[in-house]
Design an enzyme around this catalytic site. Sequence first.
Site, PDB file in Angstrom:
ATOM      1  N   ASP A  94     -29.555  -9.894 -18.297  1.00 61.72           N
ATOM      2  CA  ASP A  94     -28.178  -9.973 -17.868  1.00 61.72           C
ATOM      3  C   ASP A  94     -28.366 -10.985 -16.548  1.00 61.72           C
ATOM      4  O   ASP A  94     -28.987 -10.522 -15.600  1.00 61.72           O
ATOM      5  CB  ASP A  94     -27.525  -8.897 -17.885  1.00 61.72           C
ATOM      6  N   ASN A 269     -19.116  -7.546 -21.942  1.00 57.40           N
ATOM      7  CA  ASN A 269     -20.204  -6.697 -21.120  1.00 57.40           C
ATOM      8  C   ASN A 269     -19.465  -5.530 -20.449  1.00 57.40           C
ATOM      9  O   ASN A 269     -18.600  -5.659 -20.023  1.00 57.40           O
ATOM     10  CB  ASN A 269     -20.719  -7.679 -20.275  1.00 57.40           C
TER      11      ASN A 269
HETATM   12  P1  13P Z   1     -18.154  -4.339 -15.467  1.00 54.93           P
HETATM   13  O1  13P Z   1     -18.963  -4.176 -13.818  1.00 54.93           O
HETATM   14  O2  13P Z   1     -17.070  -4.705 -15.956  1.00 54.93           O
HETATM   15  O3  13P Z   1     -18.940  -3.353 -16.536  1.00 54.93           O
HETATM   16  O4  13P Z   1     -19.147  -5.866 -16.059  1.00 54.93           O
HETATM   17  C1  13P Z   1     -20.291  -5.695 -16.544  1.00 54.93           C
HETATM   18  C2  13P Z   1     -21.166  -6.837 -16.652  1.00 54.93           C
HETATM   19  O5  13P Z   1     -20.277  -8.084 -16.747  1.00 54.93           O
HETATM   20  C3  13P Z   1     -22.333  -7.108 -16.937  1.00 54.93           C
HETATM   21  O6  13P Z   1     -22.736  -8.266 -16.993  1.00 54.93           O
HETATM   22  O1  G3H Z   2     -23.231  -7.785 -14.061  1.00 51.85           O
HETATM   23  C1  G3H Z   2     -23.510  -7.020 -13.333  1.00 51.85           C
HETATM   24  C2  G3H Z   2     -24.289  -5.723 -14.090  1.00 51.85           C
HETATM   25  O2  G3H Z   2     -23.166  -4.893 -14.011  1.00 51.85           O
HETATM   26  C3  G3H Z   2     -25.486  -5.523 -13.650  1.00 51.85           C
HETATM   27  O3  G3H Z   2     -25.295  -4.865 -12.361  1.00 51.85           O
HETATM   28  O4  G3H Z   2     -27.079  -6.074 -11.021  1.00 51.85           O
HETATM   29  O5  G3H Z   2     -26.272  -4.007 -10.208  1.00 51.85           O
HETATM   30  O6  G3H Z   2     -27.858  -3.879 -12.233  1.00 51.85           O
HETATM   31  P1  G3H Z   2     -26.496  -4.636 -11.415  1.00 51.85           P
HETATM   32 ZN    ZN Z   3     -21.588  -9.720 -15.860  1.00 49.55          ZN
END
Ligand code: 13P
Ligand code: G3H
Ligand code: ZN
Length: 323
Positions: A94, A269
Amino acid sequence: MAVHFTELGLVNTREMFKKAMAGKYAVPGYNFNNMEQLQAIITACVECNSPVILQISKGARQYANQTLLRYMVPGAVEMAREMGSNIPIALNLDHGDSFELVKSCVDSGFSNVMIDGSHLPYEENVALTKKVVDYAHPRDVTVEGELGVLAGIEEHVSSEVSHYTDPAQVEDFVGRTGVDSLAISIGTSHGAYKFKLKPGEPFPTLRFDILEEVERRLPGFPIVLHGASSVLKKYVDIINQYGGALEDAVGVPEDQVRRAAQSAVCKINIDSDGRLVMTAMIRKYLAENPKEFDPRKYLGYAREELKKMYISKCELLGSAGQA
Ligand code: 13P
Ligand code: G3H
Ligand code: ZN
């Protein structure tokens, strides 16, 4: 030594998205950082028979140790199989922010990688994304790119630069980079404070007009929606009831998430909603059981609620029953 995702029992997102597009639903992209989150995601998706994309962020790799996290994944796949389930499971990086990070994930068995060059000038985003695709595709790893910067929906919030996806760029970007899916910015943002609402003000509507124009320009192409947590009031209230202070937390209303899932958006997501459930349940359990100190008790309690929340998300996205 490099390992290929097929050796871990994983699939890439190609087939998943083809089915999601045809069936007018979206596959969940659920983030995890620890064992309980991973267990809750897998058991939920097995129980409701949903395909799933497990997501690991750069921060998750730093928190849990990248090797440990990656070794947990084949364990989770095996657990699903032992439960008698054959749900498709993908593993996605991600918000990858460099070629080196993406390469390390491809080489250690990820089946999909996101390269987020959305903050870069357009040509640099194209170049970085294409470099990633050129490395991933010969290994059959699918790639998600991003155009437009996720931000708050209110333009007067200067710290949250509002930069919706420009539909005029999407054909050029997808054509030149060869990405398999595209994350777009239509008014969502990450975290638990997505919109700043004045008292009595209704939820704003996401820019579905931009999504529709993107769909018109890229017929049948899988779109990804980030920042899609609804920031469920039930859990925010529990957090606040048991000592928390999340007064202005607001997310994307569920009817808008459903509307997106029925469009060309094939992946949605969700991370923050899981964080909220976990925090709410742990706060509640510890407040009600002040003598308890076994982490299995409060983490297990949270994990059970988390599983229920993921099942209801799969139902909302329409992915339940589609594996
Ligand atoms: P949220 O913070 O809305 O759960 O989004 C998560 C996300 O986009 C992870 O890539
Ligand atoms: O896009 C963000 C996701 O919620 C992941 O968050 O970078 O704090 O793990 P993080
Ligand atoms: Zn994201």
